[in-house]
Design a protein around this motif. Sequence first.
Motif, PDB file in Angstrom:
ATOM      1  N   THR A 128       3.631  -1.028  14.849  1.00  0.00           N
ATOM      2  CA  THR A 128       4.762  -1.186  15.778  1.00  0.00           C
ATOM      3  C   THR A 128       6.016  -0.493  15.275  1.00  0.00           C
ATOM      4  O   THR A 128       6.987  -0.339  16.025  1.00  0.00           O
ATOM      5  N   GLY A 129       6.041  -0.164  13.989  1.00  0.00           N
ATOM      6  CA  GLY A 129       7.219   0.490  13.408  1.00  0.00           C
ATOM      7  C   GLY A 129       8.261  -0.481  12.874  1.00  0.00           C
ATOM      8  O   GLY A 129       9.269  -0.050  12.310  1.00  0.00           O
ATOM      9  N   ARG A 154       0.813  -1.219   0.000  1.00  0.00           N
ATOM     10  CA  ARG A 154       0.000   0.000   0.000  1.00  0.00           C
ATOM     11  C   ARG A 154       0.845   1.266   0.000  1.00  0.00           C
ATOM     12  O   ARG A 154       0.369   2.327  -0.418  1.00  0.00           O
ATOM     13  N   ASP A 165       4.299   4.805   3.728  1.00  0.00           N
ATOM     14  CA  ASP A 165       3.453   3.612   3.875  1.00  0.00           C
ATOM     15  C   ASP A 165       2.055   4.083   4.274  1.00  0.00           C
ATOM     16  O   ASP A 165       1.841   5.269   4.535  1.00  0.00           O
ATOM     17  N   ASP A 166       1.106   3.146   4.324  1.00  0.00           N
ATOM     18  CA  ASP A 166      -0.252   3.545   4.687  1.00  0.00           C
ATOM     19  C   ASP A 166      -0.419   3.674   6.191  1.00  0.00           C
ATOM     20  O   ASP A 166      -0.920   4.679   6.689  1.00  0.00           O
ATOM     21  N   THR A 215       8.183  -2.492  10.295  1.00  0.00           N
ATOM     22  CA  THR A 215       8.299  -2.429   8.833  1.00  0.00           C
ATOM     23  C   THR A 215       9.092  -1.195   8.420  1.00  0.00           C
ATOM     24  O   THR A 215      10.020  -1.273   7.608  1.00  0.00           O
TER      25      THR A 215
HETATM   26  P1  AMP Z   1       4.255  -2.333  11.690  1.00  0.00           P
HETATM   27  O1  AMP Z   1       5.482  -2.953  11.093  1.00  0.00           O
HETATM   28  O2  AMP Z   1       3.782  -3.046  12.914  1.00  0.00           O
HETATM   29  O3  AMP Z   1       4.422  -0.847  11.907  1.00  0.00           O
HETATM   30  O4  AMP Z   1       3.082  -2.533  10.653  1.00  0.00           O
HETATM   31  C1  AMP Z   1       2.968  -1.677   9.552  1.00  0.00           C
HETATM   32  C2  AMP Z   1       2.675  -2.448   8.308  1.00  0.00           C
HETATM   33  O5  AMP Z   1       1.634  -3.388   8.503  1.00  0.00           O
HETATM   34  C3  AMP Z   1       2.213  -1.500   7.230  1.00  0.00           C
HETATM   35  O6  AMP Z   1       2.790  -1.891   5.987  1.00  0.00           O
HETATM   36  C4  AMP Z   1       0.699  -1.646   7.217  1.00  0.00           C
HETATM   37  O7  AMP Z   1       0.222  -1.692   5.887  1.00  0.00           O
HETATM   38  C5  AMP Z   1       0.420  -2.938   7.929  1.00  0.00           C
HETATM   39  N1  AMP Z   1      -0.529  -2.806   9.054  1.00  0.00           N
HETATM   40  C6  AMP Z   1      -0.239  -2.977  10.365  1.00  0.00           C
HETATM   41  N2  AMP Z   1      -1.336  -2.854  11.111  1.00  0.00           N
HETATM   42  C7  AMP Z   1      -2.338  -2.571  10.273  1.00  0.00           C
HETATM   43  C8  AMP Z   1      -3.750  -2.305  10.435  1.00  0.00           C
HETATM   44  N3  AMP Z   1      -4.333  -2.321  11.652  1.00  0.00           N
HETATM   45  N4  AMP Z   1      -4.488  -2.042   9.333  1.00  0.00           N
HETATM   46  C9  AMP Z   1      -3.910  -2.030   8.122  1.00  0.00           C
HETATM   47  N5  AMP Z   1      -2.602  -2.274   7.891  1.00  0.00           N
HETATM   48  C10 AMP Z   1      -1.830  -2.538   8.948  1.00  0.00           C
END
Ligand code: AMP
Length: 182
Positions: free
Chosen positions: A135-136, A70, A130-131, A138
Amino acid sequence: MTAPAATLVEDVSRLILDVPDFPQPGILFKDLTPVLADPPAFAGVVDWLAAVATGDPTGPVTAVVGIESRGFLLGGPLALRLAVPFLPVRKAGKLPRAVLEESYELEYGSAILALHADALPRGGRVLIVDDVLATGGTAAAATALVRRAGGTVAGVAVLLELAALGGRPRLAPLPVHALLTG
Ligand code: AMP
């Protein structure tokens, strides 16, 4: 921090839909596809991203990294608007040439992100797009890839920050720009 117009914040927060228990029980998935389907809102988001990129007092953004998948939908239009290269960070096994890879932890298990090793001109200043920031993990993996490729990360820009999940402090001192915080 570039403040978005209040009407844009209202429009985008109305358009983003909450989908409970997707893709697995306990996850409240934030579906941004209605934003993409609304040209004024989509244009407003790209305008805001461009304002973030051009408003950086520490220097110009010379490339945009979008995170699969996304992040591609937001980062591609932004790169065109800025007239700078768009560089995709993809999941392992998708990019066809020599890559740098970073593994990172997911809630269950781990995953790998990749960037073409020769993607970034040396000294490039990158905005990572990113969209959703959760948690950060990614965005941290994408940041590590850009740095290993010889670039500097100017910041991370997302449509929606899920503040309770701690992405912003995890990425500190990197600037994090979020249109919405939930
Ligand atoms: P993170 O690595 O935990 O920050 O997760 C971010 C990544 O996971 C991004 O690429 C989002 O597209 C996806 N993501 C995480 N949580 C959600 C959520 N609740 N709804 C949609 N996408 C999410």
